[in-house]
Design an enzyme around this catalytic site. Structure first.
Site, PDB file in Angstrom:
ATOM      1  N   ILE A 106       0.854  -1.193   0.000  1.00 29.24           N
ATOM      2  CA  ILE A 106       0.000   0.000   0.000  1.00 29.24           C
ATOM      3  C   ILE A 106       0.894   1.248   0.000  1.00 29.24           C
ATOM      4  CG2 ILE A 106      -1.812   1.249   1.257  1.00 29.24           C
ATOM      5  CD1 ILE A 106      -2.779  -1.487   0.476  1.00 29.24           C
TER       6      ILE A 106
ATOM      7  N   ASP B  47      15.600 -11.425   7.112  1.00 23.09           N
ATOM      8  CA  ASP B  47      15.314 -12.763   6.572  1.00 23.09           C
ATOM      9  C   ASP B  47      16.546 -13.249   5.813  1.00 23.09           C
ATOM     10  OD1 ASP B  47      12.744 -12.402   7.414  1.00 23.09           O
ATOM     11  OD2 ASP B  47      11.890 -12.036   5.421  1.00 23.09           O
TER      12      ASP B  47
ATOM     13  N   LYS C 264      11.845   1.161  20.178  1.00 22.52           N
ATOM     14  CA  LYS C 264      13.053   0.320  20.137  1.00 22.52           C
ATOM     15  C   LYS C 264      13.067  -0.651  18.947  1.00 22.52           C
ATOM     16  CE  LYS C 264      15.827   0.316  23.301  1.00 22.52           C
ATOM     17  NZ  LYS C 264      16.730   1.465  23.517  1.00 22.52           N
TER      18      LYS C 264
ATOM     19  N   LYS D  46      12.482  11.701  17.972  1.00 21.85           N
ATOM     20  CA  LYS D  46      13.387  10.768  18.653  1.00 21.85           C
ATOM     21  C   LYS D  46      13.883   9.705  17.662  1.00 21.85           C
ATOM     22  CE  LYS D  46      13.053   7.255  22.244  1.00 21.85           C
ATOM     23  NZ  LYS D  46      12.123   6.680  23.221  1.00 21.85           N
TER      24      LYS D  46
ATOM     25  N   CYS E 147     -15.020 -16.961 -13.265  1.00 24.85           N
ATOM     26  CA  CYS E 147     -14.171 -18.088 -13.658  1.00 24.85           C
ATOM     27  C   CYS E 147     -14.766 -19.411 -13.163  1.00 24.85           C
ATOM     28  CB  CYS E 147     -12.732 -17.866 -13.204  1.00 24.85           C
ATOM     29  SG  CYS E 147     -11.577 -18.727 -14.298  1.00 24.85           S
TER      30      CYS E 147
ATOM     31  N   HIS F 112     -11.538 -12.708 -15.509  1.00 24.05           N
ATOM     32  CA  HIS F 112     -11.493 -12.094 -14.175  1.00 24.05           C
ATOM     33  C   HIS F 112     -11.571 -10.567 -14.272  1.00 24.05           C
ATOM     34  CE1 HIS F 112     -10.113 -15.686 -11.864  1.00 24.05           C
ATOM     35  NE2 HIS F 112      -9.713 -16.066 -13.065  1.00 24.05           N
TER      36      HIS F 112
ATOM     37  N   GLU G  35     -12.140  -8.564 -12.002  1.00 23.31           N
ATOM     38  CA  GLU G  35     -11.628  -7.929 -10.773  1.00 23.31           C
ATOM     39  C   GLU G  35     -10.194  -7.434 -10.922  1.00 23.31           C
ATOM     40  OE1 GLU G  35     -12.123 -11.137 -11.210  1.00 23.31           O
ATOM     41  OE2 GLU G  35     -10.747 -12.395 -10.056  1.00 23.31           O
TER      42      GLU G  35
HETATM   43  N1  GLN Z   1     -10.382 -24.312 -12.231  1.00 21.56           N
HETATM   44  C1  GLN Z   1     -11.018 -23.649 -13.309  1.00 21.56           C
HETATM   45  C2  GLN Z   1     -10.241 -23.781 -14.620  1.00 21.56           C
HETATM   46  O1  GLN Z   1      -9.084 -24.069 -14.611  1.00 21.56           O
HETATM   47  C3  GLN Z   1     -11.291 -22.193 -12.987  1.00 21.56           C
HETATM   48  C4  GLN Z   1     -10.053 -21.393 -12.720  1.00 21.56           C
HETATM   49  C5  GLN Z   1     -10.326 -20.104 -12.002  1.00 21.56           C
HETATM   50  O2  GLN Z   1     -11.350 -19.922 -11.365  1.00 21.56           O
HETATM   51  N2  GLN Z   1      -9.377 -19.190 -12.049  1.00 21.56           N
HETATM   52  O3  GLN Z   1     -10.789 -23.571 -15.661  1.00 21.56           O
END
Ligand code: GLN
Length: 533
Positions: free
Chosen positions: A22, A151, A192, A226, A384, A510, A512
């Site tokens: 962020i 790390d 600290k 500080k 999907c 997707h 999103e």
């Molecule tokens: N598992 C499903 C596929 O491979 C959907 C994949 C997903 O939702 N990203 O088609």
């Protein structure tokens, strides 16, 4: 890159999960507001080539770039904040670095030499940090280093940053994010851990230029002073990042404390924006504050973890802002969902998202949720795997094909309404072999999605192996589920909808991944607009 490019390295100390992503996104946003060309990249210390093969419990959502790279979810923040597309070079892992070096070694590029972490691995890290191969020109390259200072696995990254700071001089800047805990019993905020974290960084040869202190409580000026005094950082370069109601307030908070000006001054760049910094962004925040309605959306999926469906959650919140609606998300675990529990889980929600996913676990619950949504006309968005579940539910309960399934779940079903894609059939390697990245989709005239998008061809990002089986198209369309989006070349079905319902759309892609704060995705906007209120 050019000789004018400046490099900002963002590291984190004390604990993980401080929100480096962020902060990096906020710095990028602020520099963009000053009219600069920026890119933000993430370096992750793990050995996987990319997070594509990681379970979301390990590393949250896998984000996908337009050019088809499976990446860390922080790239989602970068895109949502800046509206700039990242690409496959913006996500680097130790695995990728080693793979490149080992490939070169096998080719004979280093003949006669012993290949070592320093200089061969660090040189490859530096090459990528500098973006030597990138044809784009940037004023600022912001590099976020995953993990926490100290790390073992991130040591080569830190060594590369040390060398670059030395080589680039005043073209490089180190921003370190730490944590200031509050000890309730003592009634005190403690600096600290920050001092120790900075010492650790100094021990690696890196002097931070800017410190950002994450805190749950407001820090008085004296505490910032500080920290500055103990850490060799100028007083105007220590800022605090308090918990805020929304992550989208972080850039405003950073600007208020002069973070952008401190960065520009230290790198010798002009502060080009006057009072107008973030003015459009602030309009969005004002809309958020003015929300007059509230609604609950069920997220039907199998990962009960904030980060697992990060981009979907943010897309819903952002679409809510533009609809003057505060969106509450109710996670519904599809693994435990039964017919008896549907009413309780979904009876009062304004709509539901059927989440993406892989594998058998939790899919029967998703199918039950889809059936409930369809029969009760609850606005529903399948993404999907979610879209595939809409297709399977319709086959089983409307077309009467009781064994309908996806080839992913059943090798023997007679009715594989979701089938493996032709080019996925003979693949033997799992990593990076799905249908990935942006593909065009043509929307049918008169369809709901066509009206929502307001255009015929759209580009959306994919990440899957299975597809709608076109042998069934006619049966579906006659029974009321329409195939309304197709790939113009392969003709794969990318979108289904039931137009007689209030809002019932499934996308193989997707959306999103493409929703940003200043440009929310039309499908999410329309979904929120049409929720049951
Ligand atoms: N598992 C499903 C596929 O491979 C959907 C994949 C997903 O939702 N990203 O088609």
């Amino acid at each position: 890159m050019s000789l004018e490019t400046s490099y900002i390295f963002v590291t984190g100390g004390v604990v993980s999960s401080l929100g480096k992503g962020i902060i990096s996104a906020s710095i990028g946003k602020l520099l963009q507001e000053h009219g600069y060309r920026i890119t933000i990249q993430k370096f992750d210390p793990y050995i996987n080539i990319d997070p594509g093969t990681l379970n979301p419990y390990e590393h949250g959502e896998c984000y996908v770039t337009m050019d088809g790279m499976e990446t860390d979810l922080d790239l989602g923040h970068y895109e949502r904040f800046t509206g700039i597309h990242t690409n496959r070079n913006n996500s680097v892992t130790t695995g990728k670095i080693y793979q490149t070096v080992i490939d070169k070694e096998r080719r004979g590029d280093y003949l006669g030499k012993t290949i070592q972490v320093v200089p061969h691995i660090t040189d490859e890290i530096k090459r990528r940090m500098l973006r030597v191969d990138d044809p784009e020109d940037y004023d600022f390259v912001i590099t976020e280093i995953g993990g926490t200072i100290g790390d073992i696995e991130s040591a080569p990254f830190m060594e590369a940053v040390r060398q670059l700071k030395w080589e680039l001089g005043n073209r490089a800047l180190s921003v370190h994010l730490t944590y200031v805990p509050y000890l309730k019993a003592a009634g005190e905020l403690k600096t600290k851990p920050t001092q120790h974290s900075v010492k650790e960084l100094q021990g690696m040869g890196i002097q931070p230029d800017i410190l950002i202190l994450r805190t749950e409580l407001h820090l008085e000026e004296s505490i910032l002073q500080k920290v500055a005094a103990f850490c060799n950082v100028s007083p105007d370069s220590v800022v605090q990042s308090e918990d805020l109601p929304s992550i989208y307030e972080v850039p405003v908070n950073m600007h208020r404390q002069g973070l952008d000006l401190a960065i520009l001054r230290k790198l010798g760049k002009e502060a080009k924006a006057g009072d107008g910094v973030l003015s459009k962004w602030k309009n969005v925040l004002a809309m958020q504050a003015a929300a007059t309605q509230e609604v609950t959306v069920a997220l039907v999926g199998k990962y009960d973890l904030q980060d697992a469906y990060k981009s979907i959650r943010e897309s819903l919140y952002i679409a809510g802002i533009y609809n003057k609606t505060k969106v509450h998300i109710k996670f519904v675990n599809s693994e435990w969902l039964t017919a008896d529990g549907l009413e309780e889980a979904l009876g009062t929600v304004g709509g539901m998202i059927i989440c993406p996913g892989f594998g058998q676990r939790g899919i029967e619950g998703k199918i039950l949720a889809v059936q409930y949504a369809r029969e009760h006309d609850i606005p529903t968005f399948g993404i999907c795997l979610g879209m595939q579940m809409m297709v399977i539910e319709f086959a089983r309960n409307v077309l009467g094909l009781s064994d309908a399934d996806s080839r992913e779940m059943s090798a023997t079903t007679q009715h594989n309404v979701i089938d493996i894609m032709a080019d996925q059939k003979n693949l033997t390697r799992m990593g990076g072999t799905m249908r990935l990245g942006a593909y065009a989709c043509r929307l049918k005239p008169d369809s709901r999605v066509r009206a929502i998008y307001g255009k015929e061809i759209v580009e959306e990002r994919h990440r899957h192996r299975y597809e709608f089986n076109s042998e069934y198209t006619e049966a579906y369309e006659q029974a009321g589920m329409q195939c309304v989006g197709h790939n113009p070349e392969s003709h794969l079905t990318e979108i289904v909808e039931i137009p007689t319902l209030r809002w019932f759309i499934g996308t193989q892609f997707h959306p999103e991944y493409s929703s940003t704060v200043q440009k929310p995705h039309p499908l999410f906007l329309d979904f929120i607009k049409n929720l049951k209120k």
